[in-house]
Design a protein around this motif. Structure first.
Motif, PDB file in Angstrom:
ATOM      1  N   GLY A 266       0.792  -1.222   0.000  1.00 27.94           N
ATOM      2  CA  GLY A 266       0.000   0.000   0.000  1.00 27.94           C
ATOM      3  C   GLY A 266       0.823   1.269   0.000  1.00 27.94           C
ATOM      4  O   GLY A 266       2.054   1.234  -0.124  1.00 27.94           O
ATOM      5  N   HIS A 267       0.110   2.388   0.135  1.00 23.19           N
ATOM      6  CA  HIS A 267       0.713   3.723   0.235  1.00 23.19           C
ATOM      7  C   HIS A 267       0.037   4.460   1.372  1.00 23.19           C
ATOM      8  O   HIS A 267      -1.176   4.683   1.333  1.00 23.19           O
ATOM      9  CB  HIS A 267       0.493   4.526  -1.050  1.00 23.19           C
ATOM     10  CG  HIS A 267       1.579   4.365  -2.036  1.00 23.19           C
ATOM     11  ND1 HIS A 267       1.455   4.776  -3.344  1.00 23.19           N
ATOM     12  CD2 HIS A 267       2.827   3.835  -1.921  1.00 23.19           C
ATOM     13  CE1 HIS A 267       2.588   4.505  -3.989  1.00 23.19           C
ATOM     14  NE2 HIS A 267       3.424   3.936  -3.156  1.00 23.19           N
ATOM     15  N   ARG A 268       0.841   4.859   2.320  1.00 23.85           N
ATOM     16  CA  ARG A 268       0.329   5.603   3.466  1.00 23.85           C
ATOM     17  C   ARG A 268      -0.342   6.909   3.022  1.00 23.85           C
ATOM     18  O   ARG A 268      -1.462   7.209   3.398  1.00 23.85           O
ATOM     19  CB  ARG A 268       1.535   5.900   4.357  1.00 23.85           C
ATOM     20  CG  ARG A 268       1.215   6.642   5.578  1.00 23.85           C
ATOM     21  CD  ARG A 268       2.504   7.006   6.321  1.00 23.85           C
ATOM     22  NE  ARG A 268       2.131   7.324   7.674  1.00 23.85           N
ATOM     23  CZ  ARG A 268       2.676   6.797   8.755  1.00 23.85           C
ATOM     24  NH1 ARG A 268       3.667   5.955   8.657  1.00 23.85           N
ATOM     25  NH2 ARG A 268       2.253   7.121   9.953  1.00 23.85           N
ATOM     26  N   ASP A 269       0.362   7.703   2.197  1.00 22.24           N
ATOM     27  CA  ASP A 269      -0.169   9.009   1.811  1.00 22.24           C
ATOM     28  C   ASP A 269      -1.435   8.893   0.968  1.00 22.24           C
ATOM     29  O   ASP A 269      -2.274   9.788   0.965  1.00 22.24           O
ATOM     30  CB  ASP A 269       0.888   9.823   1.050  1.00 22.24           C
ATOM     31  CG  ASP A 269       2.029  10.235   1.963  1.00 22.24           C
ATOM     32  OD1 ASP A 269       1.829  10.184   3.207  1.00 22.24           O
ATOM     33  OD2 ASP A 269       3.115  10.570   1.461  1.00 22.24           O
ATOM     34  N   CYS A 270      -1.564   7.795   0.231  1.00 19.79           N
ATOM     35  CA  CYS A 270      -2.746   7.609  -0.626  1.00 19.79           C
ATOM     36  C   CYS A 270      -3.874   6.922   0.135  1.00 19.79           C
ATOM     37  O   CYS A 270      -4.941   6.688  -0.422  1.00 19.79           O
ATOM     38  CB  CYS A 270      -2.381   6.798  -1.864  1.00 19.79           C
ATOM     39  SG  CYS A 270      -1.050   7.532  -2.811  1.00 19.79           S
ATOM     40  N   LYS A 271      -3.625   6.567   1.404  1.00 18.58           N
ATOM     41  CA  LYS A 271      -4.598   5.813   2.206  1.00 18.58           C
ATOM     42  C   LYS A 271      -5.093   4.596   1.441  1.00 18.58           C
ATOM     43  O   LYS A 271      -6.273   4.262   1.432  1.00 18.58           O
ATOM     44  CB  LYS A 271      -5.783   6.704   2.602  1.00 18.58           C
ATOM     45  CG  LYS A 271      -5.382   7.874   3.495  1.00 18.58           C
ATOM     46  CD  LYS A 271      -6.598   8.491   4.156  1.00 18.58           C
ATOM     47  CE  LYS A 271      -6.249   9.399   5.307  1.00 18.58           C
ATOM     48  NZ  LYS A 271      -5.241  10.439   4.982  1.00 18.58           N
ATOM     49  N   ILE A 285       1.265  -1.280  -9.135  1.00 21.43           N
ATOM     50  CA  ILE A 285       1.111   0.178  -9.172  1.00 21.43           C
ATOM     51  C   ILE A 285      -0.053   0.614  -8.275  1.00 21.43           C
ATOM     52  O   ILE A 285      -1.091  -0.031  -8.226  1.00 21.43           O
ATOM     53  CB  ILE A 285       0.832   0.634 -10.635  1.00 21.43           C
ATOM     54  CG1 ILE A 285       2.008   0.268 -11.546  1.00 21.43           C
ATOM     55  CG2 ILE A 285       0.536   2.128 -10.720  1.00 21.43           C
ATOM     56  CD1 ILE A 285       3.328   0.903 -11.173  1.00 21.43           C
ATOM     57  N   CYS A 286       0.134   1.735  -7.586  1.00 18.29           N
ATOM     58  CA  CYS A 286      -0.926   2.304  -6.749  1.00 18.29           C
ATOM     59  C   CYS A 286      -1.968   2.980  -7.644  1.00 18.29           C
ATOM     60  O   CYS A 286      -1.622   3.862  -8.427  1.00 18.29           O
ATOM     61  CB  CYS A 286      -0.312   3.318  -5.780  1.00 18.29           C
ATOM     62  SG  CYS A 286      -1.521   4.313  -4.908  1.00 18.29           S
ATOM     63  N   PRO A 287      -3.238   2.577  -7.530  1.00 21.55           N
ATOM     64  CA  PRO A 287      -4.265   3.167  -8.389  1.00 21.55           C
ATOM     65  C   PRO A 287      -4.549   4.632  -8.055  1.00 21.55           C
ATOM     66  O   PRO A 287      -5.153   5.340  -8.857  1.00 21.55           O
ATOM     67  CB  PRO A 287      -5.501   2.305  -8.122  1.00 21.55           C
ATOM     68  CG  PRO A 287      -5.254   1.612  -6.837  1.00 21.55           C
ATOM     69  CD  PRO A 287      -3.769   1.529  -6.654  1.00 21.55           C
ATOM     70  N   VAL A 288      -4.091   5.093  -6.881  1.00 24.02           N
ATOM     71  CA  VAL A 288      -4.358   6.493  -6.504  1.00 24.02           C
ATOM     72  C   VAL A 288      -3.327   7.432  -7.127  1.00 24.02           C
ATOM     73  O   VAL A 288      -3.662   8.412  -7.781  1.00 24.02           O
ATOM     74  CB  VAL A 288      -4.376   6.659  -4.967  1.00 24.02           C
ATOM     75  CG1 VAL A 288      -4.653   8.099  -4.569  1.00 24.02           C
ATOM     76  CG2 VAL A 288      -5.413   5.725  -4.348  1.00 24.02           C
ATOM     77  N   CYS A 289      -2.028   7.113  -6.962  1.00 29.24           N
ATOM     78  CA  CYS A 289      -0.990   8.057  -7.415  1.00 29.24           C
ATOM     79  C   CYS A 289      -0.221   7.558  -8.634  1.00 29.24           C
ATOM     80  O   CYS A 289       0.566   8.299  -9.221  1.00 29.24           O
ATOM     81  CB  CYS A 289      -0.026   8.360  -6.272  1.00 29.24           C
ATOM     82  SG  CYS A 289       1.025   6.959  -5.834  1.00 29.24           S
ATOM     83  N   GLY A 290      -0.405   6.300  -8.995  1.00 31.75           N
ATOM     84  CA  GLY A 290       0.267   5.778 -10.187  1.00 31.75           C
ATOM     85  C   GLY A 290       1.718   5.384  -9.968  1.00 31.75           C
ATOM     86  O   GLY A 290       2.415   5.019 -10.915  1.00 31.75           O
TER      87      GLY A 290
HETATM   88 ZN    ZN Z   1      -0.082   5.884  -4.019  1.00 30.55          ZN
END
Ligand code: ZN
Ligand code: ZN
Length: 421
Positions: A266-271, A285-290
């Motif tokens: 996961g990504h902390r900043d993207c929750k 890949i993170c779907p929020v920030c790419g």
């Molecule tokens: Zn992210």
């Protein structure tokens, strides 16, 4: 005699650690928790080493107690170092624990590390450019009974097997010194069941410690041994860990691994967090920030696994999942773990029985008498494993739910509070 051991903690000389971590307080809290042997942590730090020598006296071979015997808990000399260096095309960052049989051996280890340029004054957990295999050579040369054990082996940033800067096997990291590595620490985000999926770890003992940065976190993970009191010593503890005979190494006490802060990807900043399967579907890949997701422990274990989930190797040491009593109280009362209410009730309970007795052994009716029926019911739930845990990721701790909303009402709402009835 059953004895609970938490062999990795830090002192007030390690980064981001509580100033309350002094020998007297550590011993008092170990007693309150029911920890029989606690690691000193940080024995390589000159000021901490001096404090330990002033405060402790040898009570059993290689095990120390506060002078004046004002506490029951034994101390064992342990420390942690951060080995950062380049191997192959990758920068490696590995935390290793060092166990020492006495202060004289600790001094020789310190001298060996300093000779190789380590600045031990810099931190309780010093950073050094020494390779993992060289670390073992230095430690073993200082004392054949001293040991190196990789710490929290699966964490992404500093674990031996971590996704970012770790290795794929003990041999790759420790080369010809791998023969001396007989144990790893599973860390908060993994439990033995996850590790049992990896056949190369069958001969390795899996130990668990708190890595506490404050007094209250002592014992959040631990090892439980059956020891002949006559034989109790540093050597005996090492032998029991090494042999991993379930008659002597009874079990480890584990966080729910989901509760650890690097369990999922996961990504902390993207929750945003997800399971290894979802990560694969998303191409990492993170779907929020790419950007690339931080790969957690569950993914990393499944990458190295060569067995199905649920496999238990013969001669494996069993484990029990536990939740720290303060968290159980907090979840039951629906208030923050740091609140006065929680601390008052925790104090009241542990003034009567050590925390581990309450978590593991004290019957429900007795806990009702020590505290109240709600806490007693919650402790039993945790023992039975019927709790819901939201997985942690990228530095965010997971969340525990012992009772869900409607259930809580059913169990806790007293008839007189039920309005119309
Ligand atoms: Zn992210
Ligand atoms: Zn560490």
């Amino acid at each position: 005699m059953r004895i609970i051991a938490d062999l990795q903690i830090h002192s007030r000389y390690s980064r981001a650690c509580s100033q309350d971590l002094i020998p007297k307080n550590i011993a008092a809290w170990a007693d309150r928790k029911g920890i029989g042997i606690v690691g000193t942590g940080d024995f390589t730090h000159p000021k901490w080493n001096r404090e330990l020598q002033d405060a402790l006296e040898e009570a059993k071979p290689g095990l120390y107690r506060l002078r004046g015997k004002s506490a029951r808990a034994y101390f064992m000399l342990t420390g942690e170092v951060s080995n950062i260096y380049k191997q192959g095309d990758k920068v490696r960052r590995v935390h290793n624990m060092i166990f020492a049989p006495d202060f004289a051996a600790a001094d020789r280890i310190i001298a060996g590390l300093e000779k190789r340029g380590a600045n031990l004054k810099s931190d309780g957990r010093p950073i050094m450019g020494i390779h993992c295999d060289d670390l073992v050579k230095i430690v073993k040369q200082a004392d054949g009974r001293a040991e190196v054990i990789p710490a929290h082996a699966w964490t992404p940033h500093f674990g031996l097997f971590g996704s970012l800067s770790g290795f794929d096997s003990i041999q790759e990291a420790f080369l010809d010194q791998a023969k001396y590595i007989f144990a790893i620490e599973t860390g908060l985000s993994s439990d033995p069941k996850m590790n049992w999926q990896i056949s190369m770890l069958d001969s390795i003992s899996l130990i668990s410690n708190s890595d506490a940065h404050s007094l209250r976190k002592l014992g959040r993970e631990a090892n439980v041994f059956e020891v002949d009191p006559e034989k109790l010593s540093y050597d005996e503890i090492i032998r029991i860990i090494r042999n991993k005979d379930p008659k002597e190494f009874l079990f480890t006490i584990e966080f729910y691994p989901e509760e650890g802060k690097y369990h999922l990807d996961g990504h902390r900043d993207c929750k945003f967090s997800c399971t290894p399967e979802q990560t694969e579907k998303n191409g990492g890949i993170c779907p929020v920030c790419g950007k690339k997701l931080l790969v957690g422990v569950l993914s990393r274990v499944s990458n190295l696994a060569d067995r199905q989930w649920g496999f238990m190797p013969p001669r494996a040491v069993p484990f029990k999942n536990a939740i720290p009593l303060e968290e159980i109280i907090a979840d039951t009362l629906e208030v923050g773990a740091g609140s006065k209410k929680v601390q008052a009730l925790y104090q009241k309970l542990t003034d009567q029985e050590p925390e581990f007795e309450i978590l593991l052994d004290v019957p429900q009716e007795e806990i009702e008498k020590l505290g109240n029926p709600e806490i007693a019911a919650a402790v039993i739930r945790v023992r039975e494993g019927s709790v819901r845990v939201e997985g942690g990721y990228d530095g965010v701790f997971g969340k525990i739910h012992i009772f869900d909303g409607s259930e809580r009402d059913k169990i806790f709402r007293k008839p007189k509070q039920m309005g119309l009835f």
